[in-house]
Design a protein around this motif. Structure first.
Motif, PDB file in Angstrom:
ATOM      1  N   SER A   9     -10.325   4.960   8.807  1.00 31.83           N
ATOM      2  CA  SER A   9      -9.942   3.564   9.006  1.00 31.83           C
ATOM      3  C   SER A   9      -8.436   3.423   9.160  1.00 31.83           C
ATOM      4  O   SER A   9      -7.660   4.174   8.556  1.00 31.83           O
ATOM      5  N   GLU A  52      -6.658   1.160   7.940  1.00 30.40           N
ATOM      6  CA  GLU A  52      -6.047   0.774   6.669  1.00 30.40           C
ATOM      7  C   GLU A  52      -5.600   2.009   5.888  1.00 30.40           C
ATOM      8  O   GLU A  52      -4.536   2.012   5.273  1.00 30.40           O
ATOM      9  N   SER A 102     -14.131  -7.927  17.423  1.00 25.43           N
ATOM     10  CA  SER A 102     -14.832  -6.887  16.664  1.00 25.43           C
ATOM     11  C   SER A 102     -14.007  -5.622  16.471  1.00 25.43           C
ATOM     12  O   SER A 102     -14.438  -4.703  15.766  1.00 25.43           O
ATOM     13  N   ASP A 103     -12.840  -5.555  17.082  1.00 24.97           N
ATOM     14  CA  ASP A 103     -12.022  -4.343  17.025  1.00 24.97           C
ATOM     15  C   ASP A 103     -11.412  -4.196  15.623  1.00 24.97           C
ATOM     16  O   ASP A 103     -10.596  -5.017  15.192  1.00 24.97           O
ATOM     17  N   LYS A 104     -11.805  -3.148  14.918  1.00 25.83           N
ATOM     18  CA  LYS A 104     -11.360  -2.935  13.545  1.00 25.83           C
ATOM     19  C   LYS A 104      -9.878  -2.575  13.452  1.00 25.83           C
ATOM     20  O   LYS A 104      -9.318  -2.551  12.354  1.00 25.83           O
ATOM     21  N   ARG A 105      -9.256  -2.299  14.574  1.00 26.19           N
ATOM     22  CA  ARG A 105      -7.840  -1.900  14.579  1.00 26.19           C
ATOM     23  C   ARG A 105      -6.893  -3.085  14.592  1.00 26.19           C
ATOM     24  O   ARG A 105      -5.702  -2.937  14.300  1.00 26.19           O
ATOM     25  N   ARG A 124     -14.471   2.281  16.098  1.00 27.00           N
ATOM     26  CA  ARG A 124     -13.512   1.184  15.964  1.00 27.00           C
ATOM     27  C   ARG A 124     -14.165  -0.187  16.109  1.00 27.00           C
ATOM     28  O   ARG A 124     -13.480  -1.204  16.136  1.00 27.00           O
ATOM     29  N   GLY A 125     -15.500  -0.244  16.218  1.00 24.75           N
ATOM     30  CA  GLY A 125     -16.203  -1.522  16.233  1.00 24.75           C
ATOM     31  C   GLY A 125     -16.471  -2.090  17.598  1.00 24.75           C
ATOM     32  O   GLY A 125     -16.833  -3.271  17.717  1.00 24.75           O
TER      33      GLY A 125
END
Length: 424
Positions: A231, A233, A289-292, A351-352
């Motif tokens: 992730s 994070e 939706s992009d986790k970045r 990454r979603g």
């Protein structure tokens, strides 16, 4: 790096002067000559070398390709205004980077010279392997900015002419091969390992057009079991993670590299100068939706800022050189549309994002560039990605000659054997 900074002044020295030839000419005052160094000096010399590599090129060197990549702007203008302000032979960012890389090279060449005079053992081989890696990284950085530059295998008084691009690429590969033979695993990704060498080698092969070799190396690292996608994070908040292959630790007590200060505005809790702001199209490129997105960009009092370096003025953040997601993108690009899209979509899913499909090689190149822009934003890739794919003039609005940086004006005056890049 660990706390032994005082040894740097004794064993690695302070560089004098401002031109690259000066830095390669003169042994610094208050230092020990390489001829007087012994194996017991190697730990301190290694620390000095890491410190020079981290600090000498200057903070802008680690984000220059973002500054020139069309995704950032200042308070007073559009991205092209920022680009044009930097592409001048008199620009401080240009001269600081040139001088800084050659300053670091001076110290790296010293370590190589010392190590080559010592008998082979694990301590000496590690220091020598790291030095070869750093020399490759220095010349990779010089070449992707200025094109062919003078190759100094040893520190010298000679004012050399520029080597060709192919000669510099070959020198980079030569140094990486030497490093690969000397290094193994490291105790931390803040130290150069054999895998760090391989990661840079895969990048170099891709950029040179040796796609088969690039894909092979990238796949070997991806499938090694030593790394996996993680992730944002964890990666960018200095938490234990499985992605980073090599990074500069950039400890506050020994570093001048404060990237966050240039990105965060003063309205952020950690404060910052806020020199560079994110251009709206880059903000819009991250879908919901992009986790970045949240780690890549944050909105501070109405201003979009790069968020990968969180310390602001309160400290320093690691500077990542290689991580495994880049290897996914290298493999995807190098394998081509038919096979490579599987790696591209694997990264996107993590990454979603949904899988994509493309109908032509041109569409695939665009998909690769878009994904690299999202994944590696703020990590010093964008400008040269556009240059090497021959899309910089179209996408950035620059002129043909601006696909390389100008040689610093003072350097041209000092070394009359250098030929300036055209039209500057």
């Amino acid at each position: 790096m660990k706390k032994k900074y005082l040894y740097i002044m004794i064993l690695a020295g302070t560089i004098l002067g401002s031109s690259c030839a000066n830095k390669l000419d003169l042994y610094p005052y208050s230092s020990v000559s390489p001829d007087a160094s012994t194996e017991k000096d190697l730990p301190a010399l290694r620390i000095g070398m890491y410190n020079n590599m981290q600090n000498d090129p200057g903070v802008h060197a680690f984000i220059l390709f973002d500054i020139l990549g069309g995704n950032l702007h200042t308070a007073s203008g559009a991205p092209l205004d920022l680009i044009n302000s930097q592409l001048s032979p008199l620009a401080g960012v240009v001269s600081t980077g040139w001088n800084g890389y050659y300053s670091a090279l001076y110290q790296v060449n010293n370590v190589i010279s010392i190590c080559e005079s010592l008998e082979s053992n694990s301590v000496r081989n590690t220091a020598l392997g790291e030095a070869y890696y750093f020399r490759a990284y220095i010349y990779y950085s010089l070449l992707t900015r200025w094109g062919g530059v003078p190759i100094y295998r040893k520190n010298s008084l000679e004012k050399l002419a520029r080597n060709t691009n192919d000669e510099v690429w070959a020198f980079i590969e030569e140094n990486l091969t030497e490093a690969e033979q000397l290094l193994g695993e490291s105790s931390s990704y803040y130290y150069v390992s054999k895998d760090a060498v391989s990661a840079l080698k895969a990048r170099v092969y891709l950029y040179r057009g040796n796609k088969s070799a690039a894909a092979t190396i990238a796949e070997n690292l991806i499938t090694s079991g030593r790394y996996k996608l993680d992730s944002f994070e964890k990666i960018f908040r200095k938490l234990a993670n499985t992605e980073i292959i090599f990074a500069f630790e950039n400890r506050t007590e020994e570093s001048k590299i404060n990237i966050s200060d240039l990105f965060y505005s003063y309205a952020h809790p950690n404060k910052g100068q806020g020199n560079y702001r994110v251009f709206q199209p880059m903000v819009d490129a991250f879908i919901g939706s992009d986790k970045r997105k949240d780690i890549s960009i944050t909105n501070i009092a109405g201003t979009y800022c790069v968020n990968k370096y969180p310390s602001g003025q309160t400290g320093k953040d690691p500077v990542i050189i290689s991580r495994v997601s880049e290897l996914y993108l290298i493999s995807a690009e190098a394998q081509g549309r038919t096979t490579g899209i599987n790696r591209l979509n694997e990264l996107r899913r993590f990454r979603g994002l949904q899988d994509i499909s493309v109908n032509s090689d041109e569409q695939y190149q665009e998909a690769i560039l878009n994904e690299r822009n999202l994944e590696l934003f703020g990590e010093n890739f964008r400008y040269y990605d556009l240059v090497r794919t021959n899309t910089a003039v179209q996408k950035l609005g620059i002129l043909d000659y601006q696909t390389v940086l100008p040689i610093p004006g003072r350097e041209l005056q000092y070394n009359t054997n250098l030929v300036p890049n055209p039209n500057y």
